[in-house]
Design a protein around this motif. Sequence first.
Motif, PDB file in Angstrom:
ATOM      1  N   ARG A  44      -6.311  46.754  54.900  1.00 48.21           N
ATOM      2  CA  ARG A  44      -5.807  48.117  54.887  1.00 48.21           C
ATOM      3  C   ARG A  44      -6.930  49.095  54.575  1.00 48.21           C
ATOM      4  NH1 ARG A  44      -2.758  48.214  50.655  1.00 48.21           N
ATOM      5  NH2 ARG A  44      -0.875  47.377  51.582  1.00 48.21           N
ATOM      6  N   ARG A  98       2.653  43.725  69.242  1.00 48.74           N
ATOM      7  CA  ARG A  98       2.251  44.220  67.927  1.00 48.74           C
ATOM      8  C   ARG A  98       0.741  44.158  67.754  1.00 48.74           C
ATOM      9  NH1 ARG A  98       1.862  43.140  62.714  1.00 48.74           N
ATOM     10  NH2 ARG A  98       1.939  40.896  63.018  1.00 48.74           N
ATOM     11  N   LEU A 103       0.407  50.926  60.686  1.00 46.48           N
ATOM     12  CA  LEU A 103       0.869  52.078  61.453  1.00 46.48           C
ATOM     13  C   LEU A 103       0.205  53.314  60.854  1.00 46.48           C
ATOM     14  CD1 LEU A 103       4.550  52.833  62.321  1.00 46.48           C
ATOM     15  CD2 LEU A 103       3.235  54.508  61.039  1.00 46.48           C
ATOM     16  N   ALA A 115       3.484  50.765  65.506  1.00 47.49           N
ATOM     17  CA  ALA A 115       3.685  49.370  65.084  1.00 47.49           C
ATOM     18  C   ALA A 115       5.180  49.127  64.992  1.00 47.49           C
ATOM     19  CB  ALA A 115       3.046  49.128  63.721  1.00 47.49           C
ATOM     20  N   GLU A 116       5.531  47.918  65.302  1.00 46.51           N
ATOM     21  CA  GLU A 116       6.928  47.472  65.227  1.00 46.51           C
ATOM     22  C   GLU A 116       7.907  48.476  65.833  1.00 46.51           C
ATOM     23  OE1 GLU A 116       7.864  45.895  61.358  1.00 46.51           O
ATOM     24  OE2 GLU A 116       7.229  43.957  62.173  1.00 46.51           O
ATOM     25  N   TYR A 118       8.410  51.642  65.552  1.00 47.93           N
ATOM     26  CA  TYR A 118       8.088  53.044  65.773  1.00 47.93           C
ATOM     27  C   TYR A 118       7.125  53.237  66.950  1.00 47.93           C
ATOM     28  CZ  TYR A 118      10.330  53.366  61.294  1.00 47.93           C
ATOM     29  OH  TYR A 118      11.245  53.262  60.287  1.00 47.93           O
ATOM     30  N   VAL A 128      10.155  56.316  54.621  1.00 50.81           N
ATOM     31  CA  VAL A 128       9.147  55.381  55.158  1.00 50.81           C
ATOM     32  C   VAL A 128       7.758  55.898  54.815  1.00 50.81           C
ATOM     33  CG1 VAL A 128       8.233  54.321  57.252  1.00 50.81           C
ATOM     34  CG2 VAL A 128      10.691  54.655  56.993  1.00 50.81           C
ATOM     35  N   GLY A 132       3.961  54.606  52.244  1.00 48.33           N
ATOM     36  CA  GLY A 132       2.631  54.396  52.808  1.00 48.33           C
ATOM     37  C   GLY A 132       1.512  54.839  51.883  1.00 48.33           C
ATOM     38  N   ILE A 146       0.809  52.937  56.987  1.00 46.54           N
ATOM     39  CA  ILE A 146       1.938  52.121  56.532  1.00 46.54           C
ATOM     40  C   ILE A 146       1.728  50.688  56.994  1.00 46.54           C
ATOM     41  CG2 ILE A 146       4.421  51.737  56.835  1.00 46.54           C
ATOM     42  CD1 ILE A 146       4.413  54.917  57.215  1.00 46.54           C
ATOM     43  N   THR A 147       1.887  49.770  56.029  1.00 37.99           N
ATOM     44  CA  THR A 147       1.704  48.354  56.368  1.00 37.99           C
ATOM     45  C   THR A 147       3.016  47.835  56.932  1.00 37.99           C
ATOM     46  OG1 THR A 147       0.275  48.229  54.455  1.00 37.99           O
ATOM     47  CG2 THR A 147       0.923  46.142  55.449  1.00 37.99           C
ATOM     48  N   THR A 148       2.924  47.210  58.056  1.00 35.46           N
ATOM     49  CA  THR A 148       4.149  46.646  58.643  1.00 35.46           C
ATOM     50  C   THR A 148       3.912  45.177  58.930  1.00 35.46           C
ATOM     51  OG1 THR A 148       3.426  47.084  60.876  1.00 35.46           O
ATOM     52  CG2 THR A 148       4.664  48.827  59.801  1.00 35.46           C
ATOM     53  N   GLY A 149       4.982  44.446  59.047  1.00 37.69           N
ATOM     54  CA  GLY A 149       4.880  43.058  59.465  1.00 37.69           C
ATOM     55  C   GLY A 149       4.291  42.157  58.412  1.00 37.69           C
TER      56      GLY A 149
END
Length: 466
Positions: A44, A98, A103, A115-116, A118, A128, A132, A146-149
Amino acid sequence: MRSLALKLLLAFLTVSLTVAVLGAAIIHVTTQRQFADLTLNNARQTFIDRATIYYRATGSWRGFARFLAQGQPQQPLQQPGNLQRTPRPPQPIPNPDRAYLFLLADQDGRVIVPAEAYQVGEVLPQDVLAEGTPIEIDGENVGTVITTGDPLPLAQREIQFLQSSRRSLFYATLVAVAVALILSLLLTRGLTRPLRKLSAGMRATAQGELGHQVEVRSQDEIGQLAQAFNQMSADLARLNDQRRQMTADIAHDLRSPLTVIAGYVESMRDGVLAPSPERLETIQDEVQHLQRLVEDLRTLSLADAGELSLQPVNVAPDALLKQVQAAYRHPAEKKEVTLQVEAEPDVPDISVDPDRIFQVLANLVSNAIRHTRAGGAVTMSSKLYTANKIQFTVSDTGSGIPAEDLPRIFDRFYRVDDSRHGGEGESGLGLAIAKSIVEMHGGSIRAASDGPGRGSKFTIRLDAAE
Ligand code: ADP
């Protein structure tokens, strides 16, 4: 599983193994989780660094998605001015499977790097965005990451690091268990050694070695057990000695009168001596002595068995003393000893078996008269000792009792001067019986003396009647 040592060892081992394995498992899981967190945080941070550099260079997010996708900027980063002058609408980039773990949304919450769920251009809801990490340049918020997954799959080097730390953990656990095993062995030995000694002591006692003592080192429960054993063993040895001594004393005390009686009777039977009133009186004296001895022994054995029956009634202490005085007036006069009573007035009654307490006081007075020379005095007194305790004393101006004999004076067959043994009906049981009787009444009896030639004083304390 019959040995305590084995049980203790197994218990220690089970506990230490459980702790070691649990500890290793917890360390293993947390290390992996923290390591995954660390790699994610690193990734990140790298993403944020790249985004910051890009934004600083270009002044906007335009083209950042493509820059990321291609791994290089669309515009030369050295010319941020150009970019600012020719703003371009954000270009959606293909996001087949992905492409990014992170994101990026701009300062308005609009998705720049998707990402995902969005899509590019979509405006993220506030909640949301709140989760982040903001990107700040010169104190100004320019976007949110924002960290996703799921976390990233680990790189080979990271996997190797984790494997080696797992191996170290395994060896550390092995060492810990080995140390625990050694400590358990030492502890078990330390704990069971005194128990082994105790059980050897018990066996020795059971085989007749009374008085066996074990070494007491600790103050803990086992130490207390050892102390209790030593005490019990010493008591057993003392009681056994007393029993042996008592049997010897009884045999000895029976022998003298029996020898006298047998001698006279044989001589009379053989015609060597003619039966005369004096001789018959001697025989009668010895028979009486034997009867008294047997009666004393019976009283003691009844008291020992708790079968000495008491018939308590309320009696006035001074009345008891007067009774004893009347009974011993004659013997006292014969020995020219003054026998006096000093009774405090208004002393409450006591609830006692009058015959038994009379027996006790009579024994004390008869001893006192016996040990006092002509011209001396024996004094009986009664008074209120505390609110509900009555105190009797029998004191004399006689021979006194040596300090070393005082503690044993109430023992059975104990006589201060053995040379006077057997004379004047002494059996050495009188005070033992007195003590038994007084204690059966819930009272106490003590002897005191300032030493030989300075008289003796016996004190009895009994509860007042309710
Ligand atoms: P005994 O039947 O021999 O008198 P006791 O049990 O009554 O036995 O007394 C134990 C010992 O205590 C006696 O041998 C005697 O020497 C001593 N004793 C008891 N009373 C007196 C006393 N008043 N003065 C001196 N010695 C005493």
